[in-house]
Design an enzyme around this catalytic site. Structure first.
Site, PDB file in Angstrom:
ATOM      1  N   ASP A  61      40.760 -21.531  36.151  1.00 53.49           N
ATOM      2  CA  ASP A  61      39.091 -21.476  35.841  1.00 53.49           C
ATOM      3  C   ASP A  61      38.827 -19.793  35.683  1.00 53.49           C
ATOM      4  O   ASP A  61      39.627 -18.993  36.245  1.00 53.49           O
ATOM      5  CB  ASP A  61      38.243 -22.028  36.878  1.00 53.49           C
ATOM      6  N   GLU A 119      34.968 -18.390  35.895  1.00 50.21           N
ATOM      7  CA  GLU A 119      33.907 -17.937  36.478  1.00 50.21           C
ATOM      8  C   GLU A 119      33.976 -18.592  37.914  1.00 50.21           C
ATOM      9  O   GLU A 119      34.325 -19.520  38.106  1.00 50.21           O
ATOM     10  CB  GLU A 119      32.725 -18.496  35.983  1.00 50.21           C
TER      11      GLU A 119
END
Length: 201
Positions: A7, A9
């Protein structure tokens, strides 16, 4: 062959919407995928607030220009990419992500696209594919790759569960409690060691 799917953020860079909420003084924009599992619902909520306040892509990009990767993220990515293929799987948008990819040394990212009017108003968005992180992991597996995944939010659980190994990184206490079956890490060195151990397994 292994591919690590990360991922963006909350794992490699600060949450863009939280930074924008702080810059604009609009606390409602602090809501993220850590709080709302339904991404479509979350984005419609965000776009409504932007329209209400007359804010568009330009204002968000100005805030993004001042965002740096989380401390240690660039070094973590460099070290990881020396040893294994890495793809960032993010539900963010290419109009947000590219300045941050420059600061991370241009890793590969698969993300989505905003629909933007000529005046800069964000009118909508196009997801690459439904359940993009999960779907991408399954597609990689279908062509012979083993995936190892890590993320911090509800929308990362699909790719983590579908992968040969998966880890939470700097997640919320609620998610860690709900998914106590998953190893959870707070430091890049610990995540790196876990990923490399999974690659060797």
């Amino acid at each position: 062959m292994n591919i690590v799917c990360l991922d963006m953020e909350g794992v490699l860079v600060p949450e863009i919407w939280i930074a924008f909420a702080e810059a604009t003084g609009i606390p409602e924009l602090r809501r993220t995928t850590r709080d709302e599992p339904d991404y479509d619902k979350l984005m419609k909520y965000r776009l409504g607030i932007l329209k209400e306040h007359g804010l568009g892509l330009k204002e968000i990009q100005e805030v993004i220009a001042g965002i740096d990767p989380l401390p240690g993220a660039k070094e973590f990515m460099d070290k990881l990419r020396e040893n294994v293929q890495v793809i960032i799987l993010s539900d963010t948008f290419e109009q947000f992500a590219m300045p941050l990819m420059k600061k991370l040394g241009y890793p590969t990212i698969f993300c989505n696209t905003l629909e933007v009017a000529e005046d800069g108003e964000i009118t909508g968005y196009r997801m690459r594919v439904e359940k993009s992180k999960y779907s991408t992991v399954k597609a990689l597996q279908s062509i012979g790759f083993d995936t190892i995944a890590s993320g911090d939010s509800f929308n990362d659980l699909g790719m983590i569960d579908a992968s040969r190994a998966g880890f939470l990184f700097r997640s919320t206490e609620a998610i860690k409690k709900d998914r106590s079956d998953l190893k959870a890490f707070e430091e890049f060195d610990d995540l790196y060691d876990a990923i490399m151990e999974a690659c060797r397994a």
